[in-house]
Design a protein around this motif. Structure first.
Motif, PDB file in Angstrom:
ATOM      1  N   UNK A  27     -26.083  18.269  32.631  1.00 22.94           N
ATOM      2  CA  UNK A  27     -25.018  18.852  31.809  1.00 22.94           C
ATOM      3  C   UNK A  27     -24.516  17.775  30.851  1.00 22.94           C
ATOM      4  N   UNK A  28     -23.733  18.204  29.878  1.00 27.84           N
ATOM      5  CA  UNK A  28     -23.118  17.233  28.975  1.00 27.84           C
ATOM      6  C   UNK A  28     -22.193  16.308  29.754  1.00 27.84           C
ATOM      7  N   UNK A  29     -21.510  16.839  30.756  1.00 21.88           N
ATOM      8  CA  UNK A  29     -20.598  15.999  31.538  1.00 21.88           C
ATOM      9  C   UNK A  29     -21.356  15.037  32.452  1.00 21.88           C
ATOM     10  N   UNK A  30     -22.626  15.311  32.744  1.00 23.30           N
ATOM     11  CA  UNK A  30     -23.457  14.365  33.501  1.00 23.30           C
ATOM     12  C   UNK A  30     -23.937  13.228  32.604  1.00 23.30           C
ATOM     13  N   UNK A  31     -24.403  13.590  31.399  1.00 27.27           N
ATOM     14  CA  UNK A  31     -25.002  12.594  30.504  1.00 27.27           C
ATOM     15  C   UNK A  31     -23.963  11.717  29.807  1.00 27.27           C
ATOM     16  N   UNK A  32     -22.878  12.303  29.375  1.00 26.95           N
ATOM     17  CA  UNK A  32     -21.893  11.579  28.560  1.00 26.95           C
ATOM     18  C   UNK A  32     -21.449  10.243  29.165  1.00 26.95           C
ATOM     19  N   UNK A  33     -21.019  10.196  30.443  1.00 24.03           N
ATOM     20  CA  UNK A  33     -20.573   8.898  30.973  1.00 24.03           C
ATOM     21  C   UNK A  33     -21.704   7.868  31.085  1.00 24.03           C
ATOM     22  N   UNK A  34     -22.937   8.350  31.204  1.00 26.70           N
ATOM     23  CA  UNK A  34     -24.066   7.420  31.289  1.00 26.70           C
ATOM     24  C   UNK A  34     -24.306   6.694  29.967  1.00 26.70           C
ATOM     25  N   UNK A  35     -23.840   7.296  28.868  1.00 26.45           N
ATOM     26  CA  UNK A  35     -24.031   6.661  27.567  1.00 26.45           C
ATOM     27  C   UNK A  35     -22.706   6.171  26.979  1.00 26.45           C
ATOM     28  N   UNK A  36     -21.628   6.284  27.763  1.00 25.42           N
ATOM     29  CA  UNK A  36     -20.343   5.727  27.371  1.00 25.42           C
ATOM     30  C   UNK A  36     -19.558   6.536  26.359  1.00 25.42           C
ATOM     31  N   UNK A  37     -19.704   7.870  26.396  1.00 28.31           N
ATOM     32  CA  UNK A  37     -18.935   8.734  25.495  1.00 28.31           C
ATOM     33  C   UNK A  37     -18.357   9.902  26.301  1.00 28.31           C
ATOM     34  N   UNK A  38     -17.457  10.647  25.685  1.00 25.11           N
ATOM     35  CA  UNK A  38     -16.929  11.856  26.315  1.00 25.11           C
ATOM     36  C   UNK A  38     -17.931  12.988  26.113  1.00 25.11           C
ATOM     37  N   UNK A  39     -17.782  14.049  26.903  1.00 31.30           N
ATOM     38  CA  UNK A  39     -18.695  15.169  26.706  1.00 31.30           C
ATOM     39  C   UNK A  39     -18.472  15.809  25.339  1.00 31.30           C
ATOM     40  N   UNK A  40     -17.248  15.710  24.824  1.00 34.55           N
ATOM     41  CA  UNK A  40     -16.970  16.255  23.490  1.00 34.55           C
ATOM     42  C   UNK A  40     -17.750  15.493  22.414  1.00 34.55           C
ATOM     43  N   UNK A  41     -17.810  14.169  22.566  1.00 31.90           N
ATOM     44  CA  UNK A  41     -18.574  13.363  21.610  1.00 31.90           C
ATOM     45  C   UNK A  41     -20.059  13.695  21.713  1.00 31.90           C
ATOM     46  N   UNK A  42     -20.563  13.840  22.927  1.00 28.63           N
ATOM     47  CA  UNK A  42     -21.965  14.210  23.110  1.00 28.63           C
ATOM     48  C   UNK A  42     -22.244  15.562  22.458  1.00 28.63           C
ATOM     49  N   UNK A  43     -21.311  16.480  22.588  1.00 30.80           N
ATOM     50  CA  UNK A  43     -21.448  17.795  21.964  1.00 30.80           C
ATOM     51  C   UNK A  43     -21.552  17.656  20.442  1.00 30.80           C
ATOM     52  N   UNK A  44     -20.776  16.757  19.869  1.00 28.74           N
ATOM     53  CA  UNK A  44     -20.844  16.524  18.422  1.00 28.74           C
ATOM     54  C   UNK A  44     -22.190  15.924  18.030  1.00 28.74           C
ATOM     55  N   UNK A  45     -22.728  15.031  18.866  1.00 28.65           N
ATOM     56  CA  UNK A  45     -24.069  14.495  18.604  1.00 28.65           C
ATOM     57  C   UNK A  45     -25.086  15.634  18.604  1.00 28.65           C
ATOM     58  N   UNK A  46     -25.020  16.484  19.631  1.00 29.89           N
ATOM     59  CA  UNK A  46     -26.000  17.551  19.786  1.00 29.89           C
ATOM     60  C   UNK A  46     -25.908  18.588  18.663  1.00 29.89           C
ATOM     61  N   UNK A  47     -24.728  18.789  18.123  1.00 25.08           N
ATOM     62  CA  UNK A  47     -24.556  19.733  17.022  1.00 25.08           C
ATOM     63  C   UNK A  47     -24.879  19.121  15.668  1.00 25.08           C
ATOM     64  N   UNK A  48     -25.098  17.814  15.629  1.00 26.59           N
ATOM     65  CA  UNK A  48     -25.368  17.137  14.371  1.00 26.59           C
ATOM     66  C   UNK A  48     -24.117  16.876  13.561  1.00 26.59           C
ATOM     67  N   UNK A  49     -22.954  17.081  14.160  1.00 29.05           N
ATOM     68  CA  UNK A  49     -21.684  16.857  13.478  1.00 29.05           C
ATOM     69  C   UNK A  49     -21.450  15.364  13.287  1.00 29.05           C
ATOM     70  N   UNK A  50     -21.751  14.568  14.316  1.00 34.47           N
ATOM     71  CA  UNK A  50     -21.624  13.109  14.258  1.00 34.47           C
ATOM     72  C   UNK A  50     -22.996  12.475  14.418  1.00 34.47           C
ATOM     73  N   UNK A  51     -23.205  11.396  13.697  1.00 36.39           N
ATOM     74  CA  UNK A  51     -24.457  10.648  13.819  1.00 36.39           C
ATOM     75  C   UNK A  51     -24.456   9.841  15.106  1.00 36.39           C
ATOM     76  N   UNK A  52     -25.648   9.684  15.667  1.00 38.55           N
ATOM     77  CA  UNK A  52     -25.811   8.898  16.887  1.00 38.55           C
ATOM     78  C   UNK A  52     -26.260   7.501  16.487  1.00 38.55           C
ATOM     79  N   UNK A  53     -25.564   6.482  16.980  1.00 41.05           N
ATOM     80  CA  UNK A  53     -25.939   5.101  16.654  1.00 41.05           C
ATOM     81  C   UNK A  53     -27.239   4.725  17.361  1.00 41.05           C
ATOM     82  N   UNK A  54     -27.864   3.685  16.874  1.00 42.37           N
ATOM     83  CA  UNK A  54     -29.116   3.212  17.470  1.00 42.37           C
ATOM     84  C   UNK A  54     -28.920   2.830  18.934  1.00 42.37           C
ATOM     85  N   UNK A  55     -27.823   2.160  19.237  1.00 46.36           N
ATOM     86  CA  UNK A  55     -27.592   1.753  20.632  1.00 46.36           C
ATOM     87  C   UNK A  55     -27.408   2.974  21.535  1.00 46.36           C
TER      88      UNK A  55
END
Length: 121
Positions: A27-55
């Motif tokens: 789930x988004x709530x499973x992945x988000x903490x593993x990459x150091x973001x909130x699930x809301x931020x991950x949702x923005x990445x997945x929607x293409x709203x926010x760019x994902x940094x290289x790191x």
């Protein structure tokens, strides 16, 4: 000029993150903490709203146990359709296929080819 806009690339990468996350049954709530973001931020990445940094892309690829190229599938060569055309089941089957012994792969391909041919006739 036939280059993709940054927005198109962001959307494609986001779709790939979502697709690979779903294949990993996370789930988004499973992945988000593993990459150091909130699930809301991950949702923005997945929607293409926010760019994902290289790191973050590196952290995502590690968390999803996929290579970095998988996150960019469909970005180069105008093949964006390929990145979204496969069902989750087809991608899961492809992943499992790599675990089948080589001697059995040809038989499996023959069976699949036969089944696909009969459904189109």
């Amino acid at each position: 000029m036939a280059t993709k806009s940054v927005l198109d690339i962001d959307i494609t990468v986001g779709r790939n993150v979502r697709r690979l996350r779903n294949i990993a049954k996370m789930s988004q709530t499973d992945l988000a903490p593993q990459i150091g973001v909130t699930f809301q931020q991950l949702q923005k990445y997945e929607n293409g709203t926010n760019r994902v940094s290289a790191s973050k892309l590196v952290l995502i690829s590690r968390a999803l146990a996929c290579g970095l190229p998988a996150l960019f599938e469909g970005v180069e060569g105008g093949s964006e359709r390929r990145a979204t055309a496969h069902s989750a089941e087809a991608l899961r089957a492809a992943t499992l296929f790599d675990q089948v012994p080589a001697a059995q792969r040809a038989a499996f391909i023959g069976l699949l080819s036969s089944m696909a041919g009969s459904s189109h006739g």
